[in-house]
Design a protein around this motif. Structure first.
Motif, PDB file in Angstrom:
ATOM      1  N   GLN A  90     -31.156  -7.918  -0.180  1.00  0.00           N
ATOM      2  CA  GLN A  90     -31.684  -9.257  -0.423  1.00  0.00           C
ATOM      3  C   GLN A  90     -32.302  -9.885   0.817  1.00  0.00           C
ATOM      4  OE1 GLN A  90     -28.690 -11.737  -2.218  1.00  0.00           O
ATOM      5  NE2 GLN A  90     -28.246 -10.273  -3.867  1.00  0.00           N
ATOM      6  N   LEU A  91     -32.211  -9.238   1.943  1.00  0.00           N
ATOM      7  CA  LEU A  91     -32.785  -9.777   3.175  1.00  0.00           C
ATOM      8  C   LEU A  91     -34.298  -9.595   3.185  1.00  0.00           C
ATOM      9  CD1 LEU A  91     -30.195  -8.594   5.852  1.00  0.00           C
ATOM     10  CD2 LEU A  91     -30.524 -10.911   4.986  1.00  0.00           C
ATOM     11  N   ARG A  92     -34.984 -10.545   3.802  1.00  0.00           N
ATOM     12  CA  ARG A  92     -36.432 -10.501   3.924  1.00  0.00           C
ATOM     13  C   ARG A  92     -36.800 -10.460   5.407  1.00  0.00           C
ATOM     14  NH1 ARG A  92     -35.517  -9.280  -0.333  1.00  0.00           N
ATOM     15  NH2 ARG A  92     -36.196 -10.147  -2.340  1.00  0.00           N
ATOM     16  N   THR A  93     -37.770  -9.634   5.710  1.00  0.00           N
ATOM     17  CA  THR A  93     -38.180  -9.489   7.112  1.00  0.00           C
ATOM     18  C   THR A  93     -38.777 -10.782   7.659  1.00  0.00           C
ATOM     19  OG1 THR A  93     -40.298  -8.589   6.358  1.00  0.00           O
ATOM     20  CG2 THR A  93     -38.560  -7.011   6.914  1.00  0.00           C
ATOM     21  N   GLY A  94     -39.380 -11.604   6.788  1.00  0.00           N
ATOM     22  CA  GLY A  94     -39.927 -12.879   7.249  1.00  0.00           C
ATOM     23  C   GLY A  94     -38.845 -13.804   7.769  1.00  0.00           C
ATOM     24  N   LEU A  95     -37.726 -13.873   7.039  1.00  0.00           N
ATOM     25  CA  LEU A  95     -36.597 -14.690   7.489  1.00  0.00           C
ATOM     26  C   LEU A  95     -36.021 -14.158   8.792  1.00  0.00           C
ATOM     27  CD1 LEU A  95     -34.470 -16.901   7.000  1.00  0.00           C
ATOM     28  CD2 LEU A  95     -33.188 -15.237   5.660  1.00  0.00           C
ATOM     29  N   LEU A  96     -35.889 -12.845   8.885  1.00  0.00           N
ATOM     30  CA  LEU A  96     -35.360 -12.249  10.120  1.00  0.00           C
ATOM     31  C   LEU A  96     -36.305 -12.475  11.292  1.00  0.00           C
ATOM     32  CD1 LEU A  96     -33.918  -8.905   8.726  1.00  0.00           C
ATOM     33  CD2 LEU A  96     -32.649 -10.913   9.482  1.00  0.00           C
ATOM     34  N   ALA A  97     -37.614 -12.440  11.041  1.00  0.00           N
ATOM     35  CA  ALA A  97     -38.567 -12.708  12.107  1.00  0.00           C
ATOM     36  C   ALA A  97     -38.443 -14.150  12.606  1.00  0.00           C
ATOM     37  CB  ALA A  97     -39.985 -12.442  11.618  1.00  0.00           C
ATOM     38  N   VAL A 172     -31.952  -9.396  20.325  1.00  0.00           N
ATOM     39  CA  VAL A 172     -31.988  -7.930  20.287  1.00  0.00           C
ATOM     40  C   VAL A 172     -31.389  -7.412  18.982  1.00  0.00           C
ATOM     41  CG1 VAL A 172     -31.181  -5.826  21.425  1.00  0.00           C
ATOM     42  CG2 VAL A 172     -31.916  -7.777  22.799  1.00  0.00           C
ATOM     43  N   VAL A 173     -30.253  -7.981  18.578  1.00  0.00           N
ATOM     44  CA  VAL A 173     -29.624  -7.564  17.323  1.00  0.00           C
ATOM     45  C   VAL A 173     -30.536  -7.857  16.139  1.00  0.00           C
ATOM     46  CG1 VAL A 173     -27.658  -7.976  15.795  1.00  0.00           C
ATOM     47  CG2 VAL A 173     -27.305  -7.813  18.259  1.00  0.00           C
ATOM     48  N   CYS A 174     -31.249  -8.974  16.199  1.00  0.00           N
ATOM     49  CA  CYS A 174     -32.158  -9.340  15.109  1.00  0.00           C
ATOM     50  C   CYS A 174     -33.316  -8.351  15.003  1.00  0.00           C
ATOM     51  CB  CYS A 174     -32.676 -10.751  15.344  1.00  0.00           C
ATOM     52  SG  CYS A 174     -33.600 -11.424  13.966  1.00  0.00           S
ATOM     53  N   ILE A 175     -33.844  -7.901  16.140  1.00  0.00           N
ATOM     54  CA  ILE A 175     -34.904  -6.887  16.115  1.00  0.00           C
ATOM     55  C   ILE A 175     -34.389  -5.601  15.464  1.00  0.00           C
ATOM     56  CG2 ILE A 175     -36.351  -5.410  17.553  1.00  0.00           C
ATOM     57  CD1 ILE A 175     -37.375  -8.219  17.395  1.00  0.00           C
ATOM     58  N   ALA A 177     -32.012  -5.430  13.313  1.00  0.00           N
ATOM     59  CA  ALA A 177     -31.810  -5.710  11.892  1.00  0.00           C
ATOM     60  C   ALA A 177     -33.126  -5.601  11.118  1.00  0.00           C
ATOM     61  CB  ALA A 177     -31.216  -7.104  11.720  1.00  0.00           C
ATOM     62  N   ILE A 178     -34.215  -6.047  11.724  1.00  0.00           N
ATOM     63  CA  ILE A 178     -35.525  -5.923  11.074  1.00  0.00           C
ATOM     64  C   ILE A 178     -35.877  -4.455  10.863  1.00  0.00           C
ATOM     65  CG2 ILE A 178     -38.012  -6.272  11.413  1.00  0.00           C
ATOM     66  CD1 ILE A 178     -37.422  -8.924  12.654  1.00  0.00           C
ATOM     67  N   ARG A 179     -35.640  -3.643  11.864  1.00  0.00           N
ATOM     68  CA  ARG A 179     -35.923  -2.214  11.722  1.00  0.00           C
ATOM     69  C   ARG A 179     -35.052  -1.590  10.635  1.00  0.00           C
ATOM     70  NH1 ARG A 179     -35.749   0.554  17.531  1.00  0.00           N
ATOM     71  NH2 ARG A 179     -36.294   2.318  16.174  1.00  0.00           N
ATOM     72  N   THR A 180     -33.789  -2.003  10.579  1.00  0.00           N
ATOM     73  CA  THR A 180     -32.897  -1.462   9.549  1.00  0.00           C
ATOM     74  C   THR A 180     -33.349  -1.868   8.149  1.00  0.00           C
ATOM     75  OG1 THR A 180     -31.050  -1.571  11.114  1.00  0.00           O
ATOM     76  CG2 THR A 180     -30.508  -1.384   8.775  1.00  0.00           C
ATOM     77  N   VAL A 181     -33.745  -3.139   7.986  1.00  0.00           N
ATOM     78  CA  VAL A 181     -34.188  -3.612   6.674  1.00  0.00           C
ATOM     79  C   VAL A 181     -35.482  -2.917   6.261  1.00  0.00           C
ATOM     80  CG1 VAL A 181     -35.065  -5.632   5.431  1.00  0.00           C
ATOM     81  CG2 VAL A 181     -33.024  -5.831   6.846  1.00  0.00           C
ATOM     82  N   ARG A 182     -36.390  -2.728   7.194  1.00  0.00           N
ATOM     83  CA  ARG A 182     -37.643  -2.041   6.864  1.00  0.00           C
ATOM     84  C   ARG A 182     -37.378  -0.589   6.472  1.00  0.00           C
ATOM     85  NH1 ARG A 182     -41.850  -4.264  11.538  1.00  0.00           N
ATOM     86  NH2 ARG A 182     -42.233  -6.318  10.555  1.00  0.00           N
ATOM     87  N   ALA A 183     -36.488   0.072   7.191  1.00  0.00           N
ATOM     88  CA  ALA A 183     -36.151   1.451   6.834  1.00  0.00           C
ATOM     89  C   ALA A 183     -35.489   1.509   5.464  1.00  0.00           C
ATOM     90  CB  ALA A 183     -35.236   2.048   7.899  1.00  0.00           C
TER      91      ALA A 183
END
Length: 227
Positions: A90-97, A172-175, A177-183
């Motif tokens: 349910q996570l969105r990369t826009g929110l994480l960015a 750093v953790v957020c970056i 997390a973005i990579r994990t969500v994209r994968a």
């Protein structure tokens, strides 16, 4: 939690240097020890009251600025914490960015805020008002009202630096997390695309087999007619 510690230390630092005649250290002119023993009296008391008022008013921007900054940072951090507490699908990369940008800006802002806070405190401590106040209190044996950076102010700087480090670590953790969500999204897309492609391939193969079967049956019928 660190934001709240910064907030507490800002208020404690102001209260610790408020003096005898400034109620709570926020620039009010009420004499808080009317019913108790006071080391000052007469014209000396009036002078101390005026100096305490001037000193606390000079430090007021540090207090109000520190309170507003720490409360804003704490509120935004809670917002991102609550909004981001979702399963990975349910996570969105826009929110994480957006969270990454906030963490980076908050860390840089805390570094700048700590520097400005300590610089402003040092400027107030170097004024003639602070020095006159220090001498007046020192004559009565109160050496804690001096013109150096107090322990409360040092604690504000310490917890501010800790908060900055935590925000940079969160960036750093957020970056990551973005990579994990994209994968995860890429794997999900492949998993969804793979069955469809296999079904499509099977239908194409079945169509070819049916065509070949129809052609062979027509050939057999033509051969039987000739015979």
């Amino acid at each position: 939690m660190v934001n709240l510690l910064v907030l507490i230390c800002v208020g404690a630092a102001q209260a610790s240097v408020a003096g005898f005649t400034s109620l709570g250290g926020f620039g009010t002119s009420s004499f808080s020890l009317n019913s108790a023993y006071s080391p000052f009296e007469g014209t000396e008391l009036q002078e101390v009251r005026e100096l305490d008022m001037q000193f606390t008013q000079m430090r007021a921007p540090c207090v109000y600025g520190g309170v507003a900054f720490s409360l804003t940072a704490a509120a935004l951090t809670l917002v991102f914490l609550v909004v981001g507490a979702k399963p990975i699908q349910q996570l969105r990369t826009g929110l994480l960015a957006g969270e990454c940008a906030f963490n980076l800006l908050a860390g840089a802002a805390y570094v700048a805020a700590v520097g400005l806070y300590l610089h402003f405190v040092s400027q107030v401590n170097s004024t003639e008002v602070c020095k006159r106040r220090e001498r007046l209190y020192a004559r009565r044996g109160y050496t804690s009202m001096n013109c150096v950076v107090q322990g409360g102010d040092a604690a504000v700087g310490l917890f501010g630096v800790v908060a900055a480090c935590l925000y940079f670590a969160s960036f750093v953790v957020c970056i990551l997390a973005i990579r994990t969500v994209r994968a995860f999204q890429s794997n999900m897309a492949k998993a969804q695309h793979s069955p469809k492609s296999s079904i499509r391939d099977r239908s194409v193969r079945n169509h070819h087999v049916a065509s070949r079967t129809s052609e062979s049956s027509h050939s057999i019928q033509a051969l039987a007619t000739l015979v």
